[in-house]
Each structure stands twice: as C-alpha cells, then as structure tokens.
Design a protein around this motif. Structure first.
Motif, PDB file in Angstrom:
ATOM      1  N   GLU A 160      11.202  43.725  37.858  1.00  0.00           N
ATOM      2  CA  GLU A 160       9.974  44.291  38.436  1.00  0.00           C
ATOM      3  C   GLU A 160       9.902  45.808  38.337  1.00  0.00           C
ATOM      4  OE1 GLU A 160       9.779  43.231  42.531  1.00  0.00           O
ATOM      5  OE2 GLU A 160      11.510  44.437  43.114  1.00  0.00           O
ATOM      6  N   ASN A 161      11.032  46.473  38.103  1.00  0.00           N
ATOM      7  CA  ASN A 161      11.029  47.936  38.027  1.00  0.00           C
ATOM      8  C   ASN A 161      10.867  48.474  36.607  1.00  0.00           C
ATOM      9  OD1 ASN A 161      11.359  48.368  40.835  1.00  0.00           O
ATOM     10  ND2 ASN A 161      13.557  47.936  40.652  1.00  0.00           N
ATOM     11  N   LEU A 162      10.800  47.593  35.624  1.00  0.00           N
ATOM     12  CA  LEU A 162      10.601  48.039  34.247  1.00  0.00           C
ATOM     13  C   LEU A 162       9.148  48.465  34.063  1.00  0.00           C
ATOM     14  CD1 LEU A 162      12.610  45.312  32.274  1.00  0.00           C
ATOM     15  CD2 LEU A 162      13.376  47.583  33.007  1.00  0.00           C
ATOM     16  N   ASN A 163       8.943  49.702  33.607  1.00  0.00           N
ATOM     17  CA  ASN A 163       7.604  50.278  33.525  1.00  0.00           C
ATOM     18  C   ASN A 163       6.871  49.801  32.263  1.00  0.00           C
ATOM     19  OD1 ASN A 163       5.370  51.849  34.133  1.00  0.00           O
ATOM     20  ND2 ASN A 163       6.211  53.676  33.150  1.00  0.00           N
ATOM     21  N   SER A 164       6.497  48.536  32.285  1.00  0.00           N
ATOM     22  CA  SER A 164       5.839  47.950  31.130  1.00  0.00           C
ATOM     23  C   SER A 164       5.126  46.670  31.562  1.00  0.00           C
ATOM     24  CB  SER A 164       6.865  47.643  30.043  1.00  0.00           C
ATOM     25  OG  SER A 164       6.251  47.059  28.910  1.00  0.00           O
ATOM     26  N   TYR A 165       4.334  46.117  30.653  1.00  0.00           N
ATOM     27  CA  TYR A 165       3.694  44.820  30.906  1.00  0.00           C
ATOM     28  C   TYR A 165       4.669  43.689  30.582  1.00  0.00           C
ATOM     29  CZ  TYR A 165      -0.861  47.115  31.324  1.00  0.00           C
ATOM     30  OH  TYR A 165      -1.902  47.898  31.731  1.00  0.00           O
ATOM     31  N   TYR A 166       5.056  43.625  29.314  1.00  0.00           N
ATOM     32  CA  TYR A 166       5.953  42.565  28.855  1.00  0.00           C
ATOM     33  C   TYR A 166       7.051  43.173  27.981  1.00  0.00           C
ATOM     34  CZ  TYR A 166       2.265  39.599  30.640  1.00  0.00           C
ATOM     35  OH  TYR A 166       1.343  39.002  31.466  1.00  0.00           O
ATOM     36  N   PRO A 167       8.076  43.750  28.605  1.00  0.00           N
ATOM     37  CA  PRO A 167       9.121  44.445  27.851  1.00  0.00           C
ATOM     38  C   PRO A 167      10.107  43.497  27.165  1.00  0.00           C
ATOM     39  CG  PRO A 167       9.626  44.453  30.182  1.00  0.00           C
ATOM     40  CD  PRO A 167       8.264  43.850  30.058  1.00  0.00           C
ATOM     41  N   VAL A 168      10.668  43.960  26.052  1.00  0.00           N
ATOM     42  CA  VAL A 168      11.765  43.268  25.387  1.00  0.00           C
ATOM     43  C   VAL A 168      13.060  43.765  26.033  1.00  0.00           C
ATOM     44  CG1 VAL A 168      12.986  42.913  23.207  1.00  0.00           C
ATOM     45  CG2 VAL A 168      10.489  43.106  23.224  1.00  0.00           C
ATOM     46  N   VAL A 169      13.946  42.843  26.396  1.00  0.00           N
ATOM     47  CA  VAL A 169      15.187  43.215  27.081  1.00  0.00           C
ATOM     48  C   VAL A 169      16.400  42.673  26.326  1.00  0.00           C
ATOM     49  CG1 VAL A 169      14.215  43.424  29.404  1.00  0.00           C
ATOM     50  CG2 VAL A 169      14.927  41.186  28.571  1.00  0.00           C
ATOM     51  N   THR A 170      17.546  43.270  26.588  1.00  0.00           N
ATOM     52  CA  THR A 170      18.786  42.850  25.932  1.00  0.00           C
ATOM     53  C   THR A 170      19.538  41.849  26.801  1.00  0.00           C
ATOM     54  OG1 THR A 170      20.078  44.622  26.944  1.00  0.00           O
ATOM     55  CG2 THR A 170      18.990  45.112  24.838  1.00  0.00           C
ATOM     56  N   GLU A 171      20.468  41.136  26.181  1.00  0.00           N
ATOM     57  CA  GLU A 171      21.298  40.190  26.920  1.00  0.00           C
ATOM     58  C   GLU A 171      22.126  40.913  27.973  1.00  0.00           C
ATOM     59  OE1 GLU A 171      23.652  37.817  24.305  1.00  0.00           O
ATOM     60  OE2 GLU A 171      21.993  37.445  22.916  1.00  0.00           O
ATOM     61  N   GLU A 172      22.656  42.082  27.588  1.00  0.00           N
ATOM     62  CA  GLU A 172      23.503  42.855  28.502  1.00  0.00           C
ATOM     63  C   GLU A 172      22.755  43.239  29.773  1.00  0.00           C
ATOM     64  OE1 GLU A 172      25.088  42.858  24.551  1.00  0.00           O
ATOM     65  OE2 GLU A 172      23.114  43.515  25.269  1.00  0.00           O
ATOM     66  N   PHE A 173      21.498  43.651  29.598  1.00  0.00           N
ATOM     67  CA  PHE A 173      20.683  44.034  30.753  1.00  0.00           C
ATOM     68  C   PHE A 173      20.512  42.854  31.698  1.00  0.00           C
ATOM     69  CE2 PHE A 173      16.518  43.968  32.794  1.00  0.00           C
ATOM     70  CZ  PHE A 173      16.553  45.146  33.525  1.00  0.00           C
ATOM     71  N   LEU A 174      20.191  41.697  31.159  1.00  0.00           N
ATOM     72  CA  LEU A 174      19.931  40.520  31.992  1.00  0.00           C
ATOM     73  C   LEU A 174      21.201  40.046  32.694  1.00  0.00           C
ATOM     74  CD1 LEU A 174      17.540  38.496  29.667  1.00  0.00           C
ATOM     75  CD2 LEU A 174      16.947  40.042  31.537  1.00  0.00           C
ATOM     76  N   ILE A 175      22.329  40.091  31.998  1.00  0.00           N
ATOM     77  CA  ILE A 175      23.601  39.672  32.598  1.00  0.00           C
ATOM     78  C   ILE A 175      23.957  40.566  33.777  1.00  0.00           C
ATOM     79  CG2 ILE A 175      26.097  39.519  32.202  1.00  0.00           C
ATOM     80  CD1 ILE A 175      25.411  38.661  29.313  1.00  0.00           C
ATOM     81  N   ASN A 176      23.729  41.863  33.634  1.00  0.00           N
ATOM     82  CA  ASN A 176      24.043  42.811  34.712  1.00  0.00           C
ATOM     83  C   ASN A 176      23.153  42.625  35.929  1.00  0.00           C
ATOM     84  OD1 ASN A 176      26.093  44.064  33.269  1.00  0.00           O
ATOM     85  ND2 ASN A 176      24.726  45.570  32.338  1.00  0.00           N
ATOM     86  N   GLU A 177      21.953  42.076  35.721  1.00  0.00           N
ATOM     87  CA  GLU A 177      21.020  41.890  36.837  1.00  0.00           C
ATOM     88  C   GLU A 177      21.304  40.615  37.648  1.00  0.00           C
ATOM     89  OE1 GLU A 177      18.686  43.941  38.003  1.00  0.00           O
ATOM     90  OE2 GLU A 177      19.366  45.411  36.524  1.00  0.00           O
ATOM     91  N   VAL A 178      22.092  39.722  37.122  1.00  0.00           N
ATOM     92  CA  VAL A 178      22.562  38.505  37.805  1.00  0.00           C
ATOM     93  C   VAL A 178      21.410  37.714  38.465  1.00  0.00           C
ATOM     94  CG1 VAL A 178      24.341  37.557  39.310  1.00  0.00           C
ATOM     95  CG2 VAL A 178      24.604  39.866  38.392  1.00  0.00           C
ATOM     96  N   PRO A 179      20.606  37.035  37.696  1.00  0.00           N
ATOM     97  CA  PRO A 179      19.523  36.223  38.284  1.00  0.00           C
ATOM     98  C   PRO A 179      20.061  34.961  38.959  1.00  0.00           C
ATOM     99  CG  PRO A 179      19.615  35.885  35.921  1.00  0.00           C
ATOM    100  CD  PRO A 179      20.603  36.978  36.228  1.00  0.00           C
TER     101      PRO A 179
END
Length: 257
Positions: free
Chosen positions: A187-206
């Motif tokens: 929710e804090n990414l300043n975009s509509y539909y951003p492309v993200v990396t695997e590393e970013f998602l793993i660190n966010e722990v959904p």
C-alpha cells in the motif's frame, strides 16, 4: 392570486424543460465500471454505446460497440454522436480530440472507494438520477461499514505473476483491502500497479496471497510454499478489478479471507 398562479405554472414549466433537457443527454462509455454505474442508477437508456469489455449487466452486451481503452473506434463514436464520452482518467489524453466535435469527454478518477462513490453521484447529477445515485451510495457505504474484519492480515494482491505486478497506493484496490480490515503489504508503493521483485515480497512476509485466476500461480507457490494462496474465483475477477457500484462486494471478499 392570478400572479401567484402564473408564478407557480412558470416554475413547473421551467422544471419540466430542465428535466427534458437532462433526459435528452446521450452518452457512450469506454469503461465497464462506468457502464455499470449508468445501469445501477437507471440511466441505461441514455447510454448509446459501450466498450467491448462492458459485459455487465447482460443488457450492456446489446449496446453499440465503440472499441475499448486500447482501441477507440472514432468513426463509430462520430456516427453515434453522443453528448458525452464516459471514461476513467487514464484515457483523458486520448479523448481530448473529441472536444472539437462537440463531444465532451468525462474522465473520472478512481483512486479510492470515496472516488467511486463521487463518480456515482456525479453521473446521477448529470443524468437527473440524483435520488437513485444517492441511495446507491448510501447502501454501498452501509454495507462496507458492516463487513469489516477484526482479525487483520497482511495481504499480497497479485494482478499477474510474469512479471509480478501488484497494487500500489494509487490503486482503489488498496483502499478496498484497507476498508476490509486488512493490510495490503504494497500500500505504500507510490504507483497504481507497480512491478515488484521476489526479494521485496519475501521481505514483506504476507499472511495471505490473492492471485487473479487468469495468471499462473506456480511461481508464487515456489516462493511462498507455506503461505495461504487464494486464486480469485472467475466470477469475482470483474467485480474486484472494476471501480463500480459492486465495490462493496470487493470489500466483502477480502474481509472474509
């Protein structure tokens, strides 16, 4: 007494002329969400044409087709000659040329549920369906307020996986997740539909991952083997991804996760 009666009759006549003028307005829609709003407020008779993506309600499929957000059939629109073209604000630049033809583009924002409700009220005002629009917004607001989850989870919503596209703070779906009582990890990414990396998602722990059913989720399973993954049902795809009058159902979907 005579002057009083004349005053009343004049007022009634002016109101009738105003209402007739409103009902003579004509529209075409490039947005499935705005097409849904026009039907929901009872203004579908003013809708002369819709995009090829406008599939709800079923009657919308019978309207004249004017292309879509990626390909606008200018000849068809000129032939229909509506007063207004309804679209979301991402189409504003492409539609500016129609102003020269006395066809006014109405490009509406949709960054939040509040924006969606404002769009309903605006179209209600333009079509002389204010009462219907107000009632629709009130019912939607009441439903959204009543379905909030009280056990917050960290949600990752993936629009697609190749590349991995999610939702940012400018997407109304981020607000939907927030209103449902959960937290979008992007929710804090300043975009509509951003492309993200695997590393970013793993660190966010959904805690929960929701994936659109038109994308391959095998990659997600490899990255998050122990995380709950929900593939969105086909019938909910349009509801979740459209900023329209069924937005309360989107909130309901996430609240029930």
């Amino acid at each position: 007494m005579y002057k009083f009666l004349i005053s009343i009759l004049t007022t009634i006549l002016i109101c009738n002329i105003s209402n007739a003028r409103d009902t003579n307005k004509t529209f075409v829609s490039l947005s499935p969400a705005l097409t849904e709003i026009m039907y929901a407020i009872g203004a579908e008779d003013m809708l002369l044409g819709v995009s090829t993506s406008c599939t709800y309600p079923k009657d919308a499929k019978n309207k004249e087709k004017i292309g879509n957000s990626f390909f606008i059939n200018e000849e068809k629109i000129i032939q229909i000659k509506p007063n207004y073209i309804l679209a979301l604000d991402s189409s504003e630049f492409a539609l500016s040329k129609f102003k020269k033809l006395n066809i006014t583009p109405i490009c509406l924002k949709y960054k939040s549920i509040d924006d969606i409700h404002k769009n309903i009220l605006k179209l209600g005002d333009m079509t002389n369906k204010k009462i219907n629009a107000k009632q629709l917004v009130e019912e939607s607001s009441q439903k959204i307020a009543s379905i909030k989850s009280h056990t917050p989870k960290r949600i990752l919503y993936l629009v697609q996986t190749e590349p991995m596209i999610t939702i940012g703070q400018k997407s109304f779906i981020s607000d939907v997740i927030k209103k449902s009582g959960h937290i979008s990890i992007t929710e804090n990414l300043n975009s509509y539909y951003p492309v993200v990396t695997e590393e970013f998602l793993i660190n966010e722990v959904p805690d929960i991952i929701v994936v659109s059913n038109f994308t391959n989720n095998s990659k997600v399973k490899k990255i998050f083997p122990k995380t709950k993954i929900i593939v969105m049902p086909n019938e909910l795809n349009d509801i979740i991804n459209r900023p329209g009058p069924r937005i309360y159902k989107s909130v309901e979907f996430f609240a029930e996760l």
